[in-house]
Design an enzyme around this catalytic site. Structure first.
Site, PDB file in Angstrom:
ATOM      1  N   ASP A  50       2.665  -5.916   9.703  1.00 35.35           N
ATOM      2  CA  ASP A  50       2.863  -5.190   8.448  1.00 35.35           C
ATOM      3  C   ASP A  50       4.342  -4.874   8.253  1.00 35.35           C
ATOM      4  O   ASP A  50       5.190  -5.721   8.520  1.00 35.35           O
ATOM      5  CB  ASP A  50       2.009  -3.912   8.468  1.00 35.35           C
ATOM      6  CG  ASP A  50       1.546  -3.478   7.093  1.00 35.35           C
ATOM      7  OD1 ASP A  50       2.390  -3.001   6.322  1.00 35.35           O
ATOM      8  OD2 ASP A  50       0.346  -3.611   6.780  1.00 35.35           O
ATOM      9  N   HIS A  89       3.761   1.425   4.610  1.00 39.21           N
ATOM     10  CA  HIS A  89       2.463   0.744   4.587  1.00 39.21           C
ATOM     11  C   HIS A  89       1.898   0.527   5.989  1.00 39.21           C
ATOM     12  O   HIS A  89       0.716   0.779   6.246  1.00 39.21           O
ATOM     13  CB  HIS A  89       2.628  -0.589   3.852  1.00 39.21           C
ATOM     14  CG  HIS A  89       1.354  -1.247   3.462  1.00 39.21           C
ATOM     15  ND1 HIS A  89       0.746  -2.230   4.211  1.00 39.21           N
ATOM     16  CD2 HIS A  89       0.568  -1.083   2.364  1.00 39.21           C
ATOM     17  CE1 HIS A  89      -0.351  -2.644   3.607  1.00 39.21           C
ATOM     18  NE2 HIS A  89      -0.484  -1.960   2.478  1.00 39.21           N
ATOM     19  N   SER A 233      -6.016  -2.386   1.458  1.00 32.03           N
ATOM     20  CA  SER A 233      -5.163  -2.297   2.646  1.00 32.03           C
ATOM     21  C   SER A 233      -5.606  -1.195   3.587  1.00 32.03           C
ATOM     22  O   SER A 233      -5.438  -1.315   4.809  1.00 32.03           O
ATOM     23  CB  SER A 233      -3.707  -2.021   2.231  1.00 32.03           C
ATOM     24  OG  SER A 233      -3.121  -3.137   1.636  1.00 32.03           O
TER      25      SER A 233
END
Length: 277
Positions: A50, A89, A233
C-alpha cells in the site's frame, strides 16, 4: 418475454440487506468458532502492499518490517525503509488488520506516493516481491485498470495461490474493470453498510466473493489520528485479518481451503441437513 434479473451485487452491497442474499450450501457447517475462535493470528505473517504504514501508531503497534519499491533510471527495486506512510491509506488498512488479528506479524511494502499516486509497474513489483517472500497473507487494497499488466498480475496471483499465499484484494469502488481482484485465485472483497463490525457475507453473484464492513468505519490515520471513511479498501483488511486468524489456528490449510472456510462461515450461508454432520 424476458426474465427480470436481480440487481448486480458485484462491487458492493448497497441498498440491500444480508437477508436478501441467502445462500444454501450442502455439507458440514464451518462455524466462526471452528474457523478462528480463540485465535489472535499469532505466528501468521501479513503484508500490507500500500502507501506504507505509520510506525508507532497506537492503533497499529509493531511493524515487523517496512520496505519500499523504488523506480529510477536504474530500474525498479525493493529496499528496506525507515519511512512511514505517504498518505494514510496503508496505515488505515494495517490498523484494521491489527484490530482483527492483534498478534499477527505485520509487514509493509510501499507502492503508493503522496496523494495516492502510483503506477502499475510499481504495484506489480511490490506484489511480486511480497509473493516471493512467501507471506501467509497479502492485503492489497489497490488495483490497476491498465490492461497491459493483466497477464503478469494473473500469473503472479496464481503463483501465490498455489504457494499458499492468500492475496486478499479489494474490488474497485466503482463498476470498472480492474485487477487483480477480478481473478479467482485471489480472495476478493467489497463492502456492506451494516452496523455489525464483525459481519461478513458471501456474495452469491461474483466476481466479488465477500462483503465486509467498509462503509463509514473508523480507521487509524496519519499523525496518530483516526478518521471515518468509506470504501472497499477498508473492508479488505478485515477479511485479511480473519484469514490470519484462521491460518494461525489451522496452519495447514491451502488457499482453496481457506477460501472455502470463509465461504461456509459467512453469516448469510446456511447448510442444509442433507449430508451435514
Amino acid at each position: 418475454m424476458t426474465t427480470p434479473t436481480a440487481p448486480a451485487l458485484t462491487w458492493s452491497l448497497r441498498g440491500r440487506s444480508p437477508d436478501e442474499i441467502p445462500v444454501a450450501a450442502d455439507g458440514r457447517r464451518i462455524t466462526p468458532e471452528w474457523a478462528w475462535g480463540g485465535s489472535t493470528g499469532r505466528g501468521v505473517r501479513v503484508c500490507v502492499v500500500d502507501s506504507g504504514v505509520e510506525r508507532d501508531h497506537p492503533l497499529v503497534g509493531r511493524v515487523d518490517g517496512s520496505y519500499v519499491v523504488l523506480k529510477d533510471e536504474d530500474g525498479i527495486r525493493v529496499e528496506p525503509t525507515g519511512t512511514g506512510d505517504t498518505c494514510g491509506h496503508g496505515t488505515a488498512c494495517a490498523g484494521i488488520i491489527r484490530r482483527t488479528a492483534p498478534d499477527c506479524e505485520l509487514y509493509s511494502v510501499r507502492v503508493l506516493g503522496e496523494r495516492f499516486s502510483g503506477t502499475g509497474d510499481v504495484l506489480l513489483a511490490g506484489l511480486r516481491w511480497a509473493v516471493e517472500q512467501r507471506f501467509d497473507v497479502i492485503n492489497l487494497s489497490l488495483s490497476t485498470t491498465r490492461a497491459r499488466f493483466t497477464d503478469a498480475l494473473h500469473t503472479l496471483s496464481d503463483e501465490a495461490y498455489f504457494g499458499r499465499t492468500a492475496i486478499v484484494a479489494s474490488a474497485h469502488n466503482t463498476p470498472v474493470e480492474s485487477f487483480p481482484w477480478r481473478f479467482s485465485s485471489v480472495i476478493s472483497v467489497g463492502s456492506h453498510q451494516e452496523d455489525d463490525p464483525d459481519l461478513f457475507l458471501y456474495n452469491p453473484q461474483p466476481p466479488v466473493e465477500f462483503f465486509a464492513p467498509g462503509q463509514n468505519v473508523t480507521v487509524p490515520w496519519l499523525g496518530g489520528a483516526t478518521i471515518r471513511t468509506t470504501g472497499n479498501s477498508f473492508a479488505t483488511p478485515y477479511i485479511a485479518g480473519l484469514c490470519a486468524r484462521v491460518l494461525a489456528k489451522h496452519p495447514n490449510l491451502t488457499t482453496f481451503q481457506l477460501k472455502s472456510a470463509l465461504y461456509l462461515a459467512a453469516s448469510n450461508v446456511t447448510v442444509s441437513s442433507r449430508g451435514a454432520e
